[in-house]
Motif scaffolding. Structure first.
Motif, PDB file in Angstrom:
ATOM      1  N   HIS A  41       0.847  -1.199   0.000  1.00 46.55           N
ATOM      2  CA  HIS A  41       0.000   0.000   0.000  1.00 46.55           C
ATOM      3  C   HIS A  41       0.883   1.249   0.000  1.00 46.55           C
ATOM      4  O   HIS A  41       1.905   1.294   0.687  1.00 46.55           O
ATOM      5  CB  HIS A  41      -0.900  -0.010   1.245  1.00 46.55           C
ATOM      6  CG  HIS A  41      -2.029   0.958   1.179  1.00 46.55           C
ATOM      7  ND1 HIS A  41      -1.864   2.309   1.413  1.00 46.55           N
ATOM      8  CD2 HIS A  41      -3.362   0.791   0.901  1.00 46.55           C
ATOM      9  CE1 HIS A  41      -3.035   2.914   1.295  1.00 46.55           C
ATOM     10  NE2 HIS A  41      -3.952   2.019   0.979  1.00 46.55           N
ATOM     11  N   GLN A  98       0.656   3.944   1.463  1.00 51.39           N
ATOM     12  CA  GLN A  98       0.797   4.587   2.769  1.00 51.39           C
ATOM     13  C   GLN A  98       1.534   3.701   3.791  1.00 51.39           C
ATOM     14  O   GLN A  98       1.651   4.086   4.949  1.00 51.39           O
ATOM     15  CB  GLN A  98      -0.581   4.979   3.313  1.00 51.39           C
ATOM     16  CG  GLN A  98      -1.201   6.144   2.553  1.00 51.39           C
ATOM     17  CD  GLN A  98      -2.539   6.554   3.125  1.00 51.39           C
ATOM     18  OE1 GLN A  98      -3.554   5.882   2.929  1.00 51.39           O
ATOM     19  NE2 GLN A  98      -2.562   7.666   3.826  1.00 51.39           N
ATOM     20  N   ILE A 150       4.799   2.811   5.189  1.00 48.06           N
ATOM     21  CA  ILE A 150       6.036   3.593   5.131  1.00 48.06           C
ATOM     22  C   ILE A 150       7.277   2.699   5.100  1.00 48.06           C
ATOM     23  O   ILE A 150       7.236   1.530   5.478  1.00 48.06           O
ATOM     24  CB  ILE A 150       6.128   4.584   6.317  1.00 48.06           C
ATOM     25  CG1 ILE A 150       6.186   3.835   7.647  1.00 48.06           C
ATOM     26  CG2 ILE A 150       4.956   5.549   6.299  1.00 48.06           C
ATOM     27  CD1 ILE A 150       6.325   4.758   8.849  1.00 48.06           C
ATOM     28  N   GLN A 168       8.725   0.226   8.031  1.00 53.05           N
ATOM     29  CA  GLN A 168       7.658   0.430   9.009  1.00 53.05           C
ATOM     30  C   GLN A 168       7.699  -0.583  10.154  1.00 53.05           C
ATOM     31  O   GLN A 168       7.543  -0.196  11.319  1.00 53.05           O
ATOM     32  CB  GLN A 168       6.276   0.366   8.336  1.00 53.05           C
ATOM     33  CG  GLN A 168       5.122   0.532   9.332  1.00 53.05           C
ATOM     34  CD  GLN A 168       3.786   0.701   8.665  1.00 53.05           C
ATOM     35  OE1 GLN A 168       3.656   1.471   7.722  1.00 53.05           O
ATOM     36  NE2 GLN A 168       2.768  -0.010   9.149  1.00 53.05           N
ATOM     37  N   LYS A 192      -0.374   4.267   9.024  1.00 51.43           N
ATOM     38  CA  LYS A 192      -1.714   4.297   8.437  1.00 51.43           C
ATOM     39  C   LYS A 192      -2.228   2.896   8.118  1.00 51.43           C
ATOM     40  O   LYS A 192      -3.420   2.607   8.225  1.00 51.43           O
ATOM     41  CB  LYS A 192      -1.720   5.143   7.155  1.00 51.43           C
ATOM     42  CG  LYS A 192      -1.246   6.576   7.335  1.00 51.43           C
ATOM     43  CD  LYS A 192      -2.232   7.377   8.160  1.00 51.43           C
ATOM     44  CE  LYS A 192      -1.918   8.868   8.112  1.00 51.43           C
ATOM     45  NZ  LYS A 192      -0.583   9.201   8.662  1.00 51.43           N
ATOM     46  N   LEU A 231      -6.825   5.245   9.124  1.00 58.57           N
ATOM     47  CA  LEU A 231      -6.860   5.952   7.850  1.00 58.57           C
ATOM     48  C   LEU A 231      -7.654   7.254   7.909  1.00 58.57           C
ATOM     49  O   LEU A 231      -7.281   8.244   7.280  1.00 58.57           O
ATOM     50  CB  LEU A 231      -7.455   5.040   6.771  1.00 58.57           C
ATOM     51  CG  LEU A 231      -6.568   3.883   6.301  1.00 58.57           C
ATOM     52  CD1 LEU A 231      -7.369   2.904   5.468  1.00 58.57           C
ATOM     53  CD2 LEU A 231      -5.377   4.420   5.495  1.00 58.57           C
TER      54      LEU A 231
END
Length: 280
Positions: A65, A67, A69, A72, A158, A234
């Motif tokens: 995705h 979002q 990061i 992460q 997110k 989100l």
């Protein structure tokens, strides 16, 4: 926590760690022991159940995705372990008060006037009370004057993985855990049930960050699962609840999970992949 402390003393602290001159009932020794046990126990639950969930339940497709990061998972674990360390200090104060007999925790079912039915009622009461309190604490964390200082760290992720479950600012994490500790000071609760519930809530917190959006049909409107909670990450101002959707419905913050409407993170990934394939 006195049962856990007794076991730790019997098999570890007394024979191998503390000098004979430090009695098991000494407050300083109890505080040190509780701090060690709390840290090790919390880290064990977080890392073991987080890893099991990450490797066997979490959908790794979600890591594609936009979002999600860079690095992460590593950042979640770093923040989670640091948070557990700092949260342990005020948590140990509450555990110490419990060990010293200031709570309403009890050992035997016979000590509860309602017997086994009282045990069941206390479990339901614990879930209702903590869900209610966490809803309002969590919602307060989203106030503009508080969010940027505390809760924003958690919302860095997110598209969370199970390791985001404990990745909070320490004060944020402690405040949201406070209802679990307050309950046995207000209401009677069996000691073994309390420990079991304490492990349960940690595993539940991991589960609502695991990206498994499946829920049996009738429970979708009752249980606040991973599908509900990812929408919280989100869209911020929805689905603050911990276990149930009740307080979100009463507080006007309920949002039906986008993942169950074909508009969730997986659907967004599929759409992006399809668009990418069409442009090639």
């Amino acid at each position: 926590m006195d049962h856990v402390l007794d076991i730790a003393d019997c098999y570890f602290f007394t024979p191998y760690i503390y000098p004979v001159s430090w009695p098991e009932s000494w407050a300083v020794r109890q505080i040190i022991s509780l701090w060690v046990v709390t840290n090790l126990g919390a880290l064990l639950v977080y890392l073991v159940f987080g890893a099991l969930n990450f490797y066997y339940v979490f959908d790794h497709v979600l890591m594609k995705h936009p979002q999600f990061i860079e690095h992460q998972v590593r950042k979640e674990i770093q923040l989670g372990t640091v948070s557990i360390f700092w949260m342990s200090f005020p948590t140990v104060v509450l555990f110490f008060w419990e060990v010293r007999g200031h709570s309403k925790l009890y050992d035997n079912i016979s000590e509860n006037s309602l017997g086994w039915s009282g045990l069941v009622v206390s479990i339901a009461g614990f879930l209702f009370f903590t869900d209610m309190c966490i809803y309002w604490i969590h919602r307060a964390m989203h106030h503009q004057n508080i969010y940027k200082h505390l809760h924003k760290q958690h919302h860095t992720f997110k598209i969370p993985t199970p390791f985001a479950s404990h990745a909070f600012h320490p004060l944020d994490g402690f405040l949201q855990s406070l209802p679990y500790h307050i309950y046995p000071f207000i209401f009677p609760l069996h000691k073994v049930v309390y420990l079991s519930l304490f492990v349960f809530v940690n595993i539940w917190t991991i589960s609502i960050h695991d990206g498994d959006y499946r829920l049996p049909g009738p429970l979708i409107f009752l249980i606040n699962g991973a599908a509900h909670h990812v929408d919280h990450h989100l869209y911020f101002n929805y689905n603050y609840g911990q276990y149930f959707t009740l307080w979100d419905r009463l507080g006007g913050s309920y949002r039906h999970p986008s993942a169950l409407l074909g508009k969730g993170p997986r659907d967004q990934i599929r759409k992006l992949m399809t668009e990418a394939a069409q442009t090639q």
